[in-house]
Design a protein around this motif. Structure first.
Motif, short mmCIF file in Angstrom:
data_model
loop_
_atom_site.label_atom_id
_atom_site.label_comp_id
_atom_site.label_asym_id
_atom_site.label_seq_id
_atom_site.Cartn_x
_atom_site.Cartn_y
_atom_site.Cartn_z
N LEU A 184 1.63 -2.72 7.58
CA LEU A 184 1.78 -2.05 6.72
C LEU A 184 1.92 -0.55 6.66
O LEU A 184 2.44 -0.03 5.87
CB LEU A 184 0.66 -2.66 5.71
CG LEU A 184 1.16 -4.34 5.20
CD1 LEU A 184 0.33 -4.45 4.49
CD2 LEU A 184 2.38 -4.30 4.05
N TYR A 212 0.07 -7.66 -2.47
CA TYR A 212 0.72 -7.99 -0.90
C TYR A 212 -0.92 -8.47 -0.74
O TYR A 212 -1.14 -9.11 0.68
CB TYR A 212 0.97 -6.61 -0.26
CG TYR A 212 2.55 -6.31 -0.30
CD1 TYR A 212 2.68 -6.22 1.44
CD2 TYR A 212 3.18 -6.42 -1.30
CE1 TYR A 212 3.84 -6.58 1.81
CE2 TYR A 212 4.17 -6.17 -0.65
CZ TYR A 212 5.37 -5.94 0.58
OH TYR A 212 6.36 -6.06 0.84
N SER A 243 3.69 0.94 -0.36
CA SER A 243 2.86 0.32 0.91
C SER A 243 2.25 0.74 1.05
O SER A 243 1.28 0.32 1.76
CB SER A 243 4.72 0.26 1.99
OG SER A 243 5.87 0.01 1.45
#
Length: 535
Positions: A115, A328, A461
């Motif tokens: 990531l 996530y 992200s």
């Protein structure tokens, strides 16, 4: 001839077979379908690592039976959805180097490496997406992603036990994965106007959840044959989707002969009107109309700094940082959590945990559509996103507290949590990014769709990398600590939009408050006040 080469080969073949071209409406549906499949494959290729976590680093709860009795002959949905832990066919030895005492932390480091490179690559990919041919850029990223996802799985067949091998494969895969999101959002933004963008993109953004679901089911279906297959099958999927993108994706309407709203040409076949999103056809014949000499490779991109100064980019970027931290963490760790938590008095097998985790994404599909619809009706993106983030806090608390009572209760609460967690994440990364990428502050034919999308999603992200990393450490202290982190993150995400929410509410109040019907009436009221007002 140079212009014709930019038309995708698959479209040229269909034109020659049909003897005529498609309408604008057909091209719009084709674009939706191709980009939907493309990003479905991106997310499907990210899911295997979460499915195999419990195989690489099996839970240690003393002696457990590995009997193979009563194992369904077919994977879900053809077989049983829930398989008890006692029927797992996988060895409790795990896979070095992830089966040691620090195995959970190493799995977290693998996630954060992927990531981190993904988020950093996003900033570069966004700018490149606004300056290069989006179709070729996206195709390269998809095929590259497939190769390195497959190489991670090949570690099983090559009997690789070096941590740096797996870390390296994930990092390079993350770099190629960064090409996806800025590109597909830019393409959709090019083909669709703003009027119902939230609803359309909310429906279209279901590819995220469909990708997670399909990736989970693909990986779980071949887990019995070795965990390496869990990576190779999704890798083949994204490579095949990349070939489809190369053959059939038109990045801009003018690439296939239609006029963008910002351009003008007497030879254009039709134009896309942004205010009502209707596709208006010109009177000229589709087959004979020349293609305007404007293409995606000729557009001027907006610089990174300039895109940052577009109003709303920074607040939404910071909000997405915490929103993706939450989303996530569920994406990468939910199957692992389910396999280590007793539900209805028993533990689930690795396969069943992967199957069950797909229901979180089912909730996410409805969440993205609902958030997009509400934001369109209210014309308030920030208010909708903040409300969903605040609602995610009690939904996660309820899931952690009551999700272990029974499988039914776990499913219901998981779907609700998925709805509120993925709703704002989907809204910000699609409709909001597209709105800001075509903001009125941009002048000329400069476009910032891919750049703005990259800034917002790239910042998000970074949070997506931080969440799984922290989970790898906090889970060793107990899952309550993980859920506390997630609830704090959701609260901060909502608070970061406070200023934009206040602005939206103020504007809405101003629009609904009574006001003079015309300027003459307003002038008369002021004159009457001057005459009769007390001194």
């Amino acid at each position: 001839m140079g212009i014709m080469r930019r038309i995708p080969a698959g479209i040229l073949v269909i034109r020659s077979i049909r003897g005529k071209d498609w309408s604008l409406k057909t091209y719009r549906y084709l674009t939706l379908f191709v980009t939907f499949v493309a990003y479905t494959s991106y997310h499907a290729s990210r899911k295997p690592s979460s499915i195999v976590k419990s195989v690489l680093d099996p839970p240690r709860h003393g002696n457990q039976s590995n009997s193979n009795t009563n194992v369904p002959p077919w994977p879900w949905p053809m077989g049983d959805f829930f398989i008890p832990k006692m029927n797992d066919t996988y060895s409790d030895d795990g896979w070095a180097p992830f089966n040691g005492k620090d195995g959970t932390s190493k799995l977290g480091e693998i996630d954060v490496a992927f990531l981190a490179v993904y988020s950093l690559g996003m900033y570069v990919a966004g700018h490149l997406g606004d300056t290069l041919d989006l179709r070729l850029f996206l195709t390269t990223g998809m095929i590259g992603s497939g190769i390195f996802v497959a190489l991670f799985g090949m570690g099983y067949f090559w009997d690789v036990h070096h941590f740096w091998y797996f870390l390296g494969m994930q990092m390079v895969a993350g770099l190629f994965q960064a090409t996806g999101w800025p590109s597909v959002v830019a393409v959709i933004g090019n083909w669709f106007g703003k009027r119902r963008r939230g609803l359309i993109m909310g429906i279209w953004n279901a590819h995220t959840s469909v990708g997670n679901i399909s990736g989970s089911l693909l990986a779980a279906s071949v887990l019995d044959y070795g965990w390496g297959w869990c990576f190779i099958l999704p890798a083949a999927f994204i490579v095949a989707a990349g070939v489809m993108v190369f053959l059939f994706l038109a990045a801009y309407p003018e690439d296939v002969g239609f006029l963008d709203p910002s351009e003008s040409s007497p030879n254009a076949r039709g134009s896309i009107h942004d205010d009502n999103m209707m596709w208006e056809e010109g009177t000229s014949n589709d087959e004979e109309a020349p293609v305007p000499h404007i293409h995606s490779v000729n557009r001027r991109g907006v610089g990174f700094v300039g895109a940052c100064f577009i109003p709303g980019v920074i607040p939404f970027s910071l909000c997405l940082f915490f929103s993706k931290l939450v989303a996530y963490t569920f994406l990468f760790w939910l199957p692992f959590y389910l396999s280590q938590t007793e539900i209805g008095g028993e533990r689930l097998s690795v396969k069943s945990a992967g199957n069950l985790s797909t229901l979180f994404d089912v909730g996410g599909i409805f969440g993205g559509i609902l958030a997009g619809y509400i934001s369109d009706r209210l014309k308030a993106r920030a208010t909708t996103a903040a409300t969903f983030m605040y609602a995610a806090i009690p939904s996660m608390l309820l899931y952690r507290t009551y999700g272990n009572i029974s499988k039914t209760m776990n499913i219901i609460l998981m779907i609700i949590a998925g709805l509120f967690i993925n709703g704002p994440y989907a809204l910000i990364t699609t409709a909001v990014s597209a709105d800001l990428g075509t903001h009125s502050s941009l002048k000329g034919d400069s476009r910032a769709l891919a750049t703005v999308t990259a800034i917002i999603d790239g910042t998000g992200s970074i949070g997506a990398a931080l969440g799984p990393l922290l989970t790898g450490f906090l889970s060793t202290k107990g899952w309550d600590a993980v859920f506390a982190m997630l609830m704090i993150g959701a609260c901060i995400a909502g608070l970061l939009l406070t200023r934009l929410v206040c602005t939206e509410l103020t504007e809405r109040t101003a629009l609904t408050s009574p006001r003079p019907r015309n300027n003459v009436e307003g002038i008369l009221l002021f004159q009457l006040w001057d005459i009769y007002a007390p001194v």
